[in-house]
Design a protein around this motif. Sequence first.
Motif, short mmCIF file in Angstrom:
data_model
loop_
_atom_site.label_atom_id
_atom_site.label_comp_id
_atom_site.label_asym_id
_atom_site.label_seq_id
_atom_site.Cartn_x
_atom_site.Cartn_y
_atom_site.Cartn_z
N ASP A 8 -9.12 -15.21 -6.59
CA ASP A 8 -8.92 -14.12 -5.64
C ASP A 8 -10.27 -13.77 -5.03
OD1 ASP A 8 -6.00 -13.49 -5.92
OD2 ASP A 8 -6.61 -13.24 -8.00
N SER A 15 -0.88 -11.69 -8.32
CA SER A 15 -1.81 -12.81 -8.47
C SER A 15 -1.49 -13.65 -9.70
CB SER A 15 -3.25 -12.29 -8.60
OG SER A 15 -4.14 -13.36 -8.85
N ILE A 45 -5.07 -19.70 -0.32
CA ILE A 45 -4.53 -18.34 -0.35
C ILE A 45 -3.08 -18.33 0.12
CG2 ILE A 45 -6.73 -17.12 -0.15
CD1 ILE A 45 -6.15 -16.73 2.85
N TYR A 54 -8.74 -10.52 0.18
CA TYR A 54 -8.71 -9.12 0.61
C TYR A 54 -9.82 -8.91 1.63
CZ TYR A 54 -9.72 -4.09 0.51
OH TYR A 54 -9.98 -2.80 0.87
N LEU A 63 -4.67 -9.64 2.36
CA LEU A 63 -4.57 -8.18 2.37
C LEU A 63 -5.64 -7.66 3.32
CD1 LEU A 63 -4.24 -7.75 -1.48
CD2 LEU A 63 -2.38 -7.71 0.20
N THR A 118 -1.63 -15.02 0.19
CA THR A 118 -1.54 -13.66 0.73
C THR A 118 -2.90 -13.19 1.20
OG1 THR A 118 0.29 -13.09 -0.77
CG2 THR A 118 -0.90 -11.25 0.22
N TRP A 156 5.79 -11.99 -1.46
CA TRP A 156 4.55 -11.57 -2.13
C TRP A 156 4.30 -12.34 -3.42
CZ3 TRP A 156 2.65 -9.71 1.88
CH2 TRP A 156 3.31 -8.78 2.69
N HIS A 163 -5.23 -14.64 -3.44
CA HIS A 163 -5.34 -13.61 -2.42
C HIS A 163 -6.72 -13.60 -1.79
CE1 HIS A 163 -2.07 -12.26 -4.98
NE2 HIS A 163 -1.64 -11.53 -3.96
N HIS A 197 -1.91 -4.56 -5.58
CA HIS A 197 -1.13 -5.71 -5.12
C HIS A 197 -1.58 -6.98 -5.84
CE1 HIS A 197 1.39 -7.82 -2.13
NE2 HIS A 197 0.55 -8.82 -2.41
N ILE A 198 -2.87 -7.19 -5.94
CA ILE A 198 -3.40 -8.37 -6.63
C ILE A 198 -2.98 -8.37 -8.09
CG2 ILE A 198 -5.53 -9.51 -7.40
CD1 ILE A 198 -6.77 -8.61 -4.66
#
Length: 175
Positions: free
Chosen positions: A140, A135, A58, A30, A62, A60, A107, A28, A130-131
Amino acid sequence: PRGREELINAVSAHARMPVMKHSRGLCHCYIDKDADVAKAIKIAVNAKTSNCATCNTIETILVHTECADAVMPKLLEALFEKNVEVRGDAATCSYSDKCKKATEEDWAEEYLELIVSIKVVDSYEAAIAHIETYSSNLTDSIVTENADTIKRFEMDVDSASVLVNASNRLTDGEV
Protein backbone atom coordinates in the motif's frame (compact mmCIF):
# COMPACT_ATOMS: atom_id res chain seq x y z
CA PRO A 1 3.96 -20.04 -5.65
CA ARG A 2 3.68 -16.57 -7.09
CA GLY A 3 0.83 -15.50 -9.31
CA ARG A 4 -2.93 -15.38 -9.45
CA GLU A 5 -4.97 -16.52 -6.47
CA GLU A 6 -6.18 -19.61 -8.38
CA LEU A 7 -2.58 -20.72 -9.05
CA ILE A 8 -1.55 -20.21 -5.43
CA ASN A 9 -4.56 -22.19 -4.20
CA ALA A 10 -3.90 -25.03 -6.67
CA VAL A 11 -0.22 -25.32 -5.75
CA SER A 12 -1.03 -25.20 -2.03
CA ALA A 13 -3.75 -27.86 -2.38
CA HIS A 14 -1.59 -30.30 -4.34
CA ALA A 15 1.90 -29.71 -2.92
CA ARG A 16 3.62 -32.65 -1.28
CA MET A 17 5.92 -30.37 0.70
CA PRO A 18 5.43 -27.20 2.76
CA VAL A 19 4.91 -24.06 0.70
CA MET A 20 5.18 -20.38 1.49
CA LYS A 21 2.44 -18.32 -0.09
CA HIS A 22 0.41 -15.17 -0.04
CA SER A 23 -3.28 -15.26 -0.74
CA ARG A 24 -3.68 -12.32 -3.14
CA GLY A 25 -2.86 -8.73 -3.76
CA LEU A 26 -5.39 -6.01 -3.12
CA CYS A 27 -3.23 -2.91 -3.06
CA HIS A 28 -4.05 0.75 -2.55
CA CYS A 29 -2.62 4.12 -3.48
CA TYR A 30 -3.72 6.98 -1.23
CA ILE A 31 -3.37 10.46 -2.72
CA ASP A 32 -3.17 12.77 0.27
CA LYS A 33 -4.36 16.38 0.38
CA ASP A 34 -0.69 17.49 0.40
CA ALA A 35 0.28 15.48 -2.69
CA ASP A 36 2.06 16.93 -5.69
CA VAL A 37 -0.71 16.48 -8.27
CA ALA A 38 1.52 15.67 -11.26
CA LYS A 39 3.54 13.19 -9.21
CA ALA A 40 0.40 11.56 -7.82
CA ILE A 41 -1.11 11.01 -11.25
CA LYS A 42 2.11 9.61 -12.68
CA ILE A 43 2.51 7.22 -9.74
CA ALA A 44 -1.12 6.04 -9.71
CA VAL A 45 -1.25 5.45 -13.47
CA ASN A 46 2.03 3.53 -13.39
CA ALA A 47 0.92 1.48 -10.39
CA LYS A 48 -2.21 0.39 -12.29
CA THR A 49 -1.08 0.12 -15.90
CA SER A 50 2.59 -0.91 -16.07
CA ASN A 51 1.49 -4.53 -15.59
CA CYS A 52 -2.05 -4.86 -14.31
CA ALA A 53 -1.89 -8.66 -13.95
CA THR A 54 0.51 -8.72 -10.98
CA CYS A 55 -0.33 -8.99 -7.30
CA ASN A 56 1.23 -5.61 -6.50
CA THR A 57 -0.73 -3.54 -9.00
CA ILE A 58 -3.15 -1.13 -7.34
CA GLU A 59 -6.79 -2.05 -7.37
CA THR A 60 -8.04 1.00 -5.44
CA ILE A 61 -7.05 4.65 -5.47
CA LEU A 62 -8.14 6.78 -2.51
CA VAL A 63 -8.16 10.54 -3.10
CA HIS A 64 -8.46 13.08 -0.29
CA THR A 65 -11.45 15.36 -0.88
CA GLU A 66 -9.33 18.51 -0.40
CA CYS A 67 -7.31 17.74 -3.54
CA ALA A 68 -9.99 15.90 -5.53
CA ASP A 69 -10.83 18.86 -7.79
CA ALA A 70 -7.19 19.19 -8.77
CA VAL A 71 -6.48 15.44 -9.07
CA MET A 72 -9.59 13.73 -10.38
CA PRO A 73 -10.05 15.28 -13.86
CA LYS A 74 -6.40 14.70 -14.80
CA LEU A 75 -6.22 11.28 -13.16
CA LEU A 76 -9.36 10.06 -14.90
CA GLU A 77 -8.18 11.40 -18.25
CA ALA A 78 -4.82 9.62 -17.85
CA LEU A 79 -6.51 6.35 -16.85
CA PHE A 80 -9.02 6.50 -19.72
CA GLU A 81 -6.14 7.14 -22.16
CA LYS A 82 -4.68 3.80 -20.98
CA ASN A 83 -8.07 2.08 -21.46
CA VAL A 84 -8.64 1.62 -17.73
CA GLU A 85 -12.23 1.05 -16.62
CA VAL A 86 -12.94 3.18 -13.55
CA ARG A 87 -15.45 2.11 -10.92
CA GLY A 88 -16.03 4.87 -8.45
CA ASP A 89 -18.06 6.17 -5.58
CA ALA A 90 -20.58 8.96 -6.21
CA ALA A 91 -17.94 11.68 -5.83
CA THR A 92 -15.64 9.99 -8.36
CA CYS A 93 -18.47 9.46 -10.84
CA SER A 94 -19.37 13.14 -10.62
CA TYR A 95 -16.11 13.94 -12.46
CA SER A 96 -16.88 11.83 -15.55
CA ASP A 97 -19.81 9.99 -17.06
CA LYS A 98 -17.31 7.35 -18.25
CA CYS A 99 -17.01 6.08 -14.66
CA LYS A 100 -19.12 3.18 -13.52
CA LYS A 101 -20.71 3.16 -10.07
CA ALA A 102 -18.67 1.00 -7.70
CA THR A 103 -20.38 -1.71 -5.69
CA GLU A 104 -19.36 -2.92 -2.25
CA GLU A 105 -17.72 -5.90 -3.96
CA ASP A 106 -15.47 -3.60 -6.00
CA TRP A 107 -13.64 -2.42 -2.89
CA ALA A 108 -12.66 -6.03 -2.14
CA GLU A 109 -11.91 -7.11 -5.71
CA GLU A 110 -8.49 -8.05 -7.05
CA TYR A 111 -9.14 -7.26 -10.71
CA LEU A 112 -5.74 -8.12 -12.21
CA GLU A 113 -6.84 -6.29 -15.36
CA LEU A 114 -7.35 -2.72 -16.51
CA ILE A 115 -10.03 -1.93 -13.95
CA VAL A 116 -9.55 0.27 -10.90
CA SER A 117 -11.85 1.44 -8.13
CA ILE A 118 -11.56 5.03 -6.93
CA LYS A 119 -12.98 6.55 -3.78
CA VAL A 120 -12.85 10.14 -2.59
CA VAL A 121 -12.27 10.15 1.18
CA ASP A 122 -13.02 12.96 3.63
CA SER A 123 -9.89 12.48 5.75
CA TYR A 124 -6.61 10.68 6.28
CA GLU A 125 -8.39 8.56 8.90
CA ALA A 126 -11.03 7.51 6.36
CA ALA A 127 -8.27 6.40 3.96
CA ILE A 128 -6.61 4.35 6.69
CA ALA A 129 -9.94 2.78 7.69
CA HIS A 130 -10.58 1.80 4.07
CA ILE A 131 -7.10 0.27 3.73
CA GLU A 132 -7.50 -1.62 7.02
CA THR A 133 -10.83 -3.02 5.85
CA TYR A 134 -9.94 -4.08 2.31
CA SER A 135 -6.15 -4.34 1.87
CA SER A 136 -4.49 -7.73 1.48
CA ASN A 137 -1.54 -6.20 3.36
CA LEU A 138 0.85 -6.81 0.50
CA THR A 139 1.67 -3.31 -0.78
CA ASP A 140 0.00 0.00 0.00
CA SER A 141 1.27 3.47 -0.82
CA ILE A 142 0.80 7.14 -0.12
CA VAL A 143 1.56 10.16 -2.26
CA THR A 144 2.15 13.27 -0.15
CA GLU A 145 4.69 15.99 0.50
CA ASN A 146 3.80 16.17 4.20
CA ALA A 147 6.54 14.57 6.36
CA ASP A 148 4.24 14.14 9.37
CA THR A 149 1.61 12.36 7.27
CA ILE A 150 4.32 10.10 5.83
CA LYS A 151 5.40 9.07 9.34
CA ARG A 152 1.80 8.41 10.36
CA PHE A 153 1.12 6.33 7.25
CA GLU A 154 4.24 4.24 7.78
CA MET A 155 3.09 3.50 11.33
CA ASP A 156 -0.63 3.07 10.60
CA VAL A 157 -0.50 0.74 7.58
CA ASP A 158 0.30 -2.89 8.36
CA SER A 159 1.46 -4.16 4.97
CA ALA A 160 4.53 -6.07 3.85
CA SER A 161 5.52 -3.04 1.75
CA VAL A 162 4.52 0.49 2.66
CA LEU A 163 5.64 2.89 -0.04
CA VAL A 164 5.94 6.67 -0.05
CA ASN A 165 5.79 8.64 -3.30
CA ALA A 166 6.49 5.48 -5.29
CA SER A 167 4.55 3.13 -7.52
CA ASN A 168 3.34 -0.08 -5.89
CA ARG A 169 4.98 -1.83 -8.83
CA LEU A 170 8.32 -1.14 -7.13
CA THR A 171 7.82 -4.23 -4.96
CA ASP A 172 8.03 -6.37 -8.09
CA GLY A 173 11.44 -4.93 -8.92
CA GLU A 174 10.23 -3.08 -12.01
CA VAL A 175 8.35 0.16 -12.49
